[in-house]
Write an enzyme that holds these catalytic residues in place. Sequence first.
Site, PDB file in Angstrom:
ATOM      1  N   SER A   8       5.152   2.075  -2.615  1.00  0.00           N
ATOM      2  CA  SER A   8       5.816   1.254  -3.618  1.00  0.00           C
ATOM      3  C   SER A   8       4.720   0.534  -4.407  1.00  0.00           C
ATOM      4  O   SER A   8       3.849   1.196  -4.974  1.00  0.00           O
ATOM      5  CB  SER A   8       6.796   0.284  -2.948  1.00  0.00           C
ATOM      6  OG  SER A   8       7.519  -0.442  -3.915  1.00  0.00           O
ATOM      7  N   THR A   9       4.707  -0.783  -4.388  1.00  0.00           N
ATOM      8  CA  THR A   9       3.721  -1.558  -5.138  1.00  0.00           C
ATOM      9  C   THR A   9       2.303  -1.159  -4.746  1.00  0.00           C
ATOM     10  O   THR A   9       1.965  -1.124  -3.570  1.00  0.00           O
ATOM     11  CB  THR A   9       3.927  -3.066  -4.871  1.00  0.00           C
ATOM     12  OG1 THR A   9       5.287  -3.384  -5.131  1.00  0.00           O
ATOM     13  CG2 THR A   9       3.017  -3.903  -5.742  1.00  0.00           C
ATOM     14  N   HIS A  35       8.202   4.515  -5.386  1.00  0.00           N
ATOM     15  CA  HIS A  35       9.176   3.711  -6.120  1.00  0.00           C
ATOM     16  C   HIS A  35       8.667   3.539  -7.546  1.00  0.00           C
ATOM     17  O   HIS A  35       7.660   2.877  -7.779  1.00  0.00           O
ATOM     18  CB  HIS A  35       9.351   2.338  -5.471  1.00  0.00           C
ATOM     19  CG  HIS A  35       9.863   2.398  -4.067  1.00  0.00           C
ATOM     20  ND1 HIS A  35       9.769   1.351  -3.189  1.00  0.00           N
ATOM     21  CD2 HIS A  35      10.491   3.389  -3.388  1.00  0.00           C
ATOM     22  CE1 HIS A  35      10.314   1.687  -2.035  1.00  0.00           C
ATOM     23  NE2 HIS A  35      10.758   2.925  -2.133  1.00  0.00           N
ATOM     24  N   MET A 129       5.935  -3.032  -0.982  1.00  0.00           N
ATOM     25  CA  MET A 129       6.780  -4.134  -0.526  1.00  0.00           C
ATOM     26  C   MET A 129       8.043  -3.559   0.109  1.00  0.00           C
ATOM     27  O   MET A 129       8.450  -2.450  -0.195  1.00  0.00           O
ATOM     28  CB  MET A 129       7.189  -5.028  -1.709  1.00  0.00           C
ATOM     29  CG  MET A 129       6.039  -5.782  -2.329  1.00  0.00           C
ATOM     30  SD  MET A 129       6.590  -7.022  -3.531  1.00  0.00           S
ATOM     31  CE  MET A 129       7.498  -6.046  -4.685  1.00  0.00           C
ATOM     32  N   ASP A 132      11.278   0.125   3.189  1.00  0.00           N
ATOM     33  CA  ASP A 132      11.635   1.532   3.024  1.00  0.00           C
ATOM     34  C   ASP A 132      10.667   2.384   3.838  1.00  0.00           C
ATOM     35  O   ASP A 132       9.457   2.184   3.796  1.00  0.00           O
ATOM     36  CB  ASP A 132      11.572   1.929   1.549  1.00  0.00           C
ATOM     37  CG  ASP A 132      12.138   3.313   1.275  1.00  0.00           C
ATOM     38  OD1 ASP A 132      12.943   3.798   2.089  1.00  0.00           O
ATOM     39  OD2 ASP A 132      11.776   3.898   0.239  1.00  0.00           O
TER      40      ASP A 132
END
Length: 191
Positions: A8-9, A35, A129, A132
Amino acid sequence: RIVVLGASTGGPPAVQRTLSALDARSGVCVLVAQHMPPAFTATFAERLDRQSSFEVREARDGDALRPGLALIAPGGSHLEVDCPPGGLPRARVLPAGTADRWVPSLDRLLASVAGVAGRRAMAVVLTGMGDDGAEGVRSIKLAGGRVVVESADTAVMTGMPEAALATGLVDEVVPLHGMPGVITRFAAEER
């Protein structure tokens, strides 16, 4: 063998660094759940294709999985894998629901890969973050696969790796620069 990279991030550079250091002749297919909004994943795939020995592209529904191919989950959709009777594993691109928390979902991708590849599957949880991937890690381990997470030393955000670690099912914690070596060893194992 199927290797799933989830992030993600901070993920795009981590995915790029990992994939560009792998040899497409290693015998693995790589699936990526990053993401990312819909408008960006095709461009991300094109950039990775130029910087990697893998054929990298945004996944299309029905794509056959094969060694040397890396598929990026389309932003705004979920990527899963199935294997029709008598057929080869293939990608399934599915619409996201309004209640979905993470899109594309690493949990959903890992659960489907576990069902198709079993002990020939590896989950690699990179920076990000949220949580998931934590449930998907359980699926991979129950199927006999391998789970590796990025260490806090190199992760931009530690939420996803820490959530996976909290399951107690992680095989290795590795800094980002060590991921290609771990994946290469997994590709070469007799299992």
